[in-house]
Design an enzyme around this catalytic site. Structure first.
Site, PDB file in Angstrom:
ATOM      1  N   GLU A  59       0.822  -1.213   0.000  1.00 50.76           N
ATOM      2  CA  GLU A  59       0.000   0.000   0.000  1.00 50.76           C
ATOM      3  C   GLU A  59       0.856   1.262   0.000  1.00 50.76           C
ATOM      4  OE1 GLU A  59      -2.997  -0.257  -0.619  1.00 50.76           O
ATOM      5  OE2 GLU A  59      -3.556  -2.259   0.052  1.00 50.76           O
ATOM      6  N   ARG A 306      -0.867  11.789 -12.708  1.00 48.14           N
ATOM      7  CA  ARG A 306      -0.409  10.479 -12.248  1.00 48.14           C
ATOM      8  C   ARG A 306      -0.101   9.624 -13.459  1.00 48.14           C
ATOM      9  NH1 ARG A 306       1.128   6.267 -10.123  1.00 48.14           N
ATOM     10  NH2 ARG A 306       0.275   5.298  -8.219  1.00 48.14           N
ATOM     11  N   ASP A 385       4.801  18.762  -3.360  1.00 48.31           N
ATOM     12  CA  ASP A 385       3.946  18.824  -4.563  1.00 48.31           C
ATOM     13  C   ASP A 385       2.478  18.988  -4.177  1.00 48.31           C
ATOM     14  OD1 ASP A 385       5.648  18.761  -6.735  1.00 48.31           O
ATOM     15  OD2 ASP A 385       5.588  16.575  -6.986  1.00 48.31           O
TER      16      ASP A 385
HETATM   17  N1  LIG Z   1       6.520  13.828  -5.999  1.00 47.89           N
HETATM   18  C1  LIG Z   1       5.432  13.225  -6.488  1.00 47.89           C
HETATM   19  N2  LIG Z   1       5.240  11.919  -6.248  1.00 47.89           N
HETATM   20  C2  LIG Z   1       4.136  11.345  -6.735  1.00 47.89           C
HETATM   21  C3  LIG Z   1       3.184  12.059  -7.487  1.00 47.89           C
HETATM   22  N3  LIG Z   1       2.199  11.206  -7.829  1.00 47.89           N
HETATM   23  C4  LIG Z   1       2.517  10.026  -7.295  1.00 47.89           C
HETATM   24  N4  LIG Z   1       3.691  10.088  -6.626  1.00 47.89           N
HETATM   25  C5  LIG Z   1       4.366   9.020  -5.907  1.00 47.89           C
HETATM   26  O1  LIG Z   1       3.652   7.828  -6.113  1.00 47.89           O
HETATM   27  C6  LIG Z   1       2.932   7.482  -4.946  1.00 47.89           C
HETATM   28  C7  LIG Z   1       1.482   7.237  -5.338  1.00 47.89           C
HETATM   29  O2  LIG Z   1       1.005   6.181  -4.629  1.00 47.89           O
HETATM   30  P1  LIG Z   1      -0.148   6.325  -3.555  1.00 47.89           P
HETATM   31  O3  LIG Z   1       0.298   7.249  -2.505  1.00 47.89           O
HETATM   32  O4  LIG Z   1      -0.518   4.948  -3.191  1.00 47.89           O
HETATM   33  O5  LIG Z   1      -1.367   6.966  -4.298  1.00 47.89           O
HETATM   34  P2  LIG Z   1      -1.994   6.474  -5.658  1.00 47.89           P
HETATM   35  O6  LIG Z   1      -1.178   5.385  -6.233  1.00 47.89           O
HETATM   36  O7  LIG Z   1      -2.169   7.703  -6.438  1.00 47.89           O
HETATM   37  O8  LIG Z   1      -3.386   5.876  -5.298  1.00 47.89           O
HETATM   38  P3  LIG Z   1      -3.807   4.321  -5.052  1.00 47.89           P
HETATM   39  O9  LIG Z   1      -2.740   3.429  -5.600  1.00 47.89           O
HETATM   40  O10 LIG Z   1      -5.104   4.178  -5.738  1.00 47.89           O
HETATM   41  O11 LIG Z   1      -3.919   4.149  -3.582  1.00 47.89           O
HETATM   42  C8  LIG Z   1       3.034   8.629  -3.982  1.00 47.89           C
HETATM   43  O12 LIG Z   1       3.040   8.219  -2.640  1.00 47.89           O
HETATM   44  C9  LIG Z   1       4.347   9.275  -4.413  1.00 47.89           C
HETATM   45  O13 LIG Z   1       5.439   8.607  -3.826  1.00 47.89           O
HETATM   46  C10 LIG Z   1       3.432  13.438  -7.735  1.00 47.89           C
HETATM   47  O14 LIG Z   1       2.663  14.134  -8.364  1.00 47.89           O
HETATM   48  N5  LIG Z   1       4.560  13.964  -7.212  1.00 47.89           N
HETATM   49 MG   LIG Z   2      -0.881   3.330  -4.771  1.00 46.02          MG
END
Ligand SMILES: Nc1nc2c(ncn2[C@@H]2O[C@H](COP(=O)(O)OP(=O)(O)OP(=O)(O)O)[C@@H](O)[C@H]2O)c(=O)[nH]1
Ligand SMILES: [Mg+2]
Ligand SMILES: *[C@@H]1O[C@H](CO)[C@@H](O)[C@H](O)[C@H]1NC(C)=O
Ligand SMILES: *[C@@H]1O[C@H](CO)[C@@H](O)[C@H](O)[C@H]1NC(C)=O
Ligand SMILES: *[C@@H]1O[C@H](CO)[C@@H](O)[C@H](O)[C@H]1NC(C)=O
Ligand SMILES: *[C@@H]1O[C@H](CO)[C@@H](O)[C@H](O)[C@H]1NC(C)=O
Ligand SMILES: *[C@@H]1O[C@H](CO)[C@@H](O)[C@H](O)[C@H]1NC(C)=O
Length: 442
Positions: A59, A306, A385
């Site tokens: 997660e 994303r 961010d």
């Molecule tokens: N710096 C930065 N990191 C990002 C960004 N988008 C995603 N990430 C990274 O990728 C991770 C995304 O994973 P999650 O936090 O699980 O959120 P998610 O994947 O968007 O959502 P779910 O998988 O549906 O839970 C974040 O915790 C960051 O480490 C962004 O715009 N900027």
């Molecule tokens: Mg995630």
């Protein structure tokens, strides 16, 4: 030696009688205490009860933040319900997250909550302590930290098959599968336990669970256990998602003040955005914050773009970069904005491509200094961010991303109009997913 033991036992019995209802606790402690001094130290803390938790390893950071809110609301109610004990939530250190990919930042493990969040703010909602503090308090002089009970939460597969969901809290025999990360030696278990080798337990229970976090109450057994850990805490649901209490817990999750300052400097330097101009001045203390809808935000549009696993996992809602650019162009022109802030987990070339479709605008992203990267790492940079996005005049997120949800919540708290917040990119200009609006309740 024998004499000492006898004295020890007498003292223990005495202490137990004095404390009456604490009898069971003292017995449990005695098994592991080597001398009476330890027992008396433990007795001194006898009303303190510790709740620990962990989450399914794959997660992400932003879901984990949501699980904290579930626990926080649970513990808030627990404190009101059960005043006999001093309940404390132990904050599980961050580490080894799948998305934390930078290897040049030093180890991304054993990161305490203070790196990302303002602990004093959290403590204004419920008593929380960092793991190192727990270790100091709990271990006394022993080298090992022995948890009194570890519950491994498991979904009831039957319920998911039949679709008939009802509350369930059933202790069952652990399967080898659920114990795959546990090692036992003479009934003492070790497991990854957030990376700490010196945390153990002799009591592991598997729990077929369905229900909200508060339904875990029955497992706390404070007369028996001083410390209880719930593994796979993500299985427990919100008690009251979206309620006033939910938002209180959420509002207590202010970030580390240095992260706000870094974002503030960036906004001022690159985005001509200041709280005074943007009408986003906030009280330092979240408990003093009030309901408002007049935040204006900085003169930029922010997008959470994303990429990575979402391109494959969410095909039906993730646009091509070209199409995203066309959606952004349309919106910026309509709003009269010429500056675009991009938060993304995408590759540099994806950002360059997006930029190439938008030559008439200023397109920016936050680039951390070495100092920021080393100190706050991927998790802290992601929060920066998010903060910058949360202060924009208009925000567009990614459909079904928890990263986007956290930004939307922050904007609700700051006081923007919902129509500037609850927007996501569409697959194409024509095919658009509808999204819920989880508006703040005060
Ligand atoms: N710096 C930065 N990191 C990002 C960004 N988008 C995603 N990430 C990274 O990728 C991770 C995304 O994973 P999650 O936090 O699980 O959120 P998610 O994947 O968007 O959502 P779910 O998988 O549906 O839970 C974040 O915790 C960051 O480490 C962004 O715009 N900027
Ligand atoms: Mg995630
Ligand atoms: C017991 O707790 C009190 C208050 O936390 C502290 O001042 C005192 O030193 C403790 N006593 C022992 C023996 O640890
Ligand atoms: C347990 O280990 C951690 C690091 O691995 C260390 O910081 C801590 O002091 C240890 N605790 C005890 C009680 O030995
Ligand atoms: C759990 O295991 C024990 C011993 O292996 C067995 O006696 C008991 O019936 C099992 N309980 C359940 C619910 O399967
Ligand atoms: C579980 O593991 C033990 C020891 O490794 C083994 O003896 C036992 O057969 C396994 N049980 C199942 C159901 O796989
Ligand atoms: C920055 O914002 C202020 C107030 O909103 C405005 O008066 C000023 O012209 C802006 N500066 C630039 C360089 O855009």
């Amino acid at each position: 030696m024998l004499m000492f033991k006898v004295v020890h036992i007498i003292i223990l019995i005495f202490v137990c009688i004095v404390n009456g209802n604490e009898l069971e606790v003292c017995e449990v402690f005695d098994k592991y205490a080597e001398n009476s001094k330890k027992c008396s130290i433990r007795n001194n803390f006898t009303q303190k009860r510790y709740i620990l938790y962990d989450i399914n390893p794959p997660e992400g950071f932003n879901l984990r933040r949501d699980v904290y809110v579930r626990l926080a609301v649970f513990i808030k109610k627990l404190i009101e319900r059960d005043k006999e004990y001093e309940w404390q939530l132990v904050l599980p250190p961050w580490g080894n997250l799948y998305h934390w990919r930078h290897h040049n930042t030093g180890l991304q493990e054993y990161l305490f909550w203070g790196n990302f969040f303002d602990i004093t703010s959290l403590q204004k909602y419920i008593p929380v302590i960092e793991m190192y503090k727990f270790m100091e308090e709990y271990s006394s002089e022993t080298k090992e930290i022995q948890l009194d009970c570890v519950y491994i939460l498991q979904n009831d597969k039957e319920m998911f098959k039949t679709g008939k969901f009802e509350d369930k809290n059933e202790v069952m025999n652990c399967t080898n599968d659920s114990l795959q990360f546990f090692k036992s030696k003479q009934h003492i278990y070790t497991s990854p336990f957030w990376g700490y080798r010196n945390i153990t337990t002799w009591n592991v229970k598997c729990l077929k669970f369905h229900g909200t976090a508060s339904y875990l109450y029955q497992n706390l057994k404070p007369i028996q256990y001083r410390s209880v850990m719930f593994d796979h805490m993500e299985i427990a649901l919100h008690d009251e998602y979206g309620s006033k209490e939910y938002w209180k817990a959420r509002r207590s999750m202010r970030y580390n003040s240095e992260l706000y300052n870094i974002a503030k400097n960036y906004r001022k330097t690159f985005l001509n955005s200041t709280d005074k101009n943007d009408n986003t001045v906030r009280p330092l203390d979240w408990t003093k914050e009030e309901n408002r809808r007049n935040a204006r935000g900085g003169p930029y549009l922010a997008i959470h773009f994303r990429r990575r696993d979402f391109i494959i996992g969410h095909k039906e809602s993730i646009p091509t970069i070209k199409n995203a650019a066309s959606q952004l162009r349309e919106k910026m022109d309509k709003l009269g904005l010429t500056v675009l802030f991009v938060a993304t987990d995408g590759e540099q070339h994806e950002f360059e491509e997006l930029k190439s479709y938008l030559p008439q605008y200023k397109v920016l992203k936050f680039i951390p200094s070495d100092y920021v990267m080393n100190k706050f790492k991927d998790g802290g940079v992601a929060i920066i961010d998010q903060i910058i996005c949360s202060y924009a005049r208009y925000f567009i997120g990614t459909h079904e991303s928890t990263f986007t949800y956290r930004i939307q919540e922050d904007r609700e708290i700051i006081g923007f109009l919902p129509e500037t917040t609850f927007n996501t990119l569409c697959k194409t200009n024509k095919k658009c997913p509808t999204t819920g609006q989880w508006q703040i309740v005060w």
